[in-house]
Design a protein around this motif. Sequence first.
Motif, mmCIF file in Angstrom:
data_model
loop_
_atom_site.group_PDB
_atom_site.id
_atom_site.type_symbol
_atom_site.label_atom_id
_atom_site.label_comp_id
_atom_site.label_asym_id
_atom_site.label_seq_id
_atom_site.Cartn_x
_atom_site.Cartn_y
_atom_site.Cartn_z
ATOM 1 N N TYR A 184 67.349 37.136 101.163
ATOM 2 C CA TYR A 184 67.270 35.701 101.437
ATOM 3 C C TYR A 184 68.192 35.359 102.607
ATOM 4 O O TYR A 184 69.216 36.000 102.812
ATOM 5 N N GLY A 185 67.793 34.353 103.363
ATOM 6 C CA GLY A 185 68.633 33.897 104.452
ATOM 7 C C GLY A 185 68.218 34.475 105.798
ATOM 8 O O GLY A 185 67.209 35.162 105.938
ATOM 9 N N LEU A 186 69.053 34.196 106.825
ATOM 10 C CA LEU A 186 68.759 34.543 108.205
ATOM 11 C C LEU A 186 69.586 35.740 108.655
ATOM 12 O O LEU A 186 70.770 35.853 108.329
ATOM 13 N N ILE A 277 64.404 38.650 114.657
ATOM 14 C CA ILE A 277 64.899 37.632 113.734
ATOM 15 C C ILE A 277 64.250 37.840 112.369
ATOM 16 O O ILE A 277 63.020 37.891 112.259
ATOM 17 N N TYR A 278 65.081 37.973 111.342
ATOM 18 C CA TYR A 278 64.598 38.131 109.970
ATOM 19 C C TYR A 278 64.886 36.853 109.193
ATOM 20 O O TYR A 278 65.992 36.304 109.272
ATOM 21 N N LYS A 279 63.911 36.389 108.442
ATOM 22 C CA LYS A 279 64.103 35.243 107.543
ATOM 23 C C LYS A 279 63.583 35.644 106.173
ATOM 24 O O LYS A 279 62.424 36.032 106.014
ATOM 25 N N LEU A 296 68.849 29.526 117.130
ATOM 26 C CA LEU A 296 68.387 29.965 115.812
ATOM 27 C C LEU A 296 68.807 29.002 114.708
ATOM 28 O O LEU A 296 68.554 29.253 113.535
ATOM 29 N N GLN A 297 69.419 27.905 115.096
ATOM 30 C CA GLN A 297 69.942 26.989 114.081
ATOM 31 C C GLN A 297 68.836 26.368 113.245
ATOM 32 O O GLN A 297 69.011 26.099 112.071
ATOM 33 N N ASN A 298 67.662 26.173 113.848
ATOM 34 C CA ASN A 298 66.566 25.516 113.123
ATOM 35 C C ASN A 298 65.405 26.487 112.860
ATOM 36 O O ASN A 298 64.245 26.073 112.812
ATOM 37 N N THR A 299 65.734 27.760 112.703
ATOM 38 C CA THR A 299 64.688 28.750 112.418
ATOM 39 C C THR A 299 64.007 28.417 111.102
ATOM 40 O O THR A 299 64.670 28.257 110.082
#
Length: 300
Positions: A184-186, A277-279, A296-299
């Motif tokens: 979970y998470g960025l 980038i992984y989400k 990447l703040q609003n990914t």
Amino acid sequence: MMKSKYIMLLWVCLCFSSSQHLLANESDLVLKNQQGELFELSNIVGKKPVYLKFWATWCKPCIEQMPHFQHAYKQYGDTIDTIAINIDLNDDPRAVAAVKKQFNLTMPIMSDHTAKVAQHYQFIGTPFHVLLDKTGKVIFQGHEADKALDNTLRLLSHDGVVAKAHLLDEGNKQAATALVIPEYGLKAVLYTATWCDWYLADTRPKMATNCAAAQKQINILTNQGIDIEARVSQLWTDQAAVDEYIEKFKVIHPVYIDHGNDLFIDNEINKVPALLIYKDGKITNRITDFSSPVNLQNTP
């Protein structure tokens, strides 16, 4: 001082592992020719001697060695199967075609589009010469177009075998640090090279500028609290090179060498720099252009 140390790495093999019993008979060792057709290396290995030369259009020593390579092919092409293998990293077909025309190259030219052939032969940097005898055993590895290479080619052309192998040091094999992607998470992972900002400055200036810009932007993202690490190509790189890179760019996130090139292959990285980038455990974006700020703040 730093550049001279790196240039030596083009010719001296560090952290390199090799095996006298390395064979190329796996069905997944596939190259791509200039027409886009696939070619299985197993079609020629084990039938007669094979000469593989790994190279790149932006590699200065590779270009300097091309007249020698063409001469060797004209002299031994009837008795030794020869392939010029472009490593397909920060390269393109037009640049390859230009080199072919410049030096009137007549040997088969193919690309290691999956990087698996280079990985199989435990390649560490261009130029890289690999010779196999008629049984498929690796009997020569080297970076220079020198007397040792010429002597081995001559011996192979006569009998197809060589009594004594000429292999690079096998005492420094290292394992790569595992890449952990949170469920979970960025998470962001920068794939780059410790040398791309300066070594490509003359031959590929836009790429060199992009490499420097990438690391500077990643530093900013790290300061913003983004979970980031970098994986650098194993080409011409050791831990001392990583330490100098970290100092040069004031890097504050983790940096690891991709020993074995597994992550570069798994993620199909054929251009550096590349930011994945992984989400929530999945890749959601792949960024290769760092001419404008990365946000990447609003990914999503």
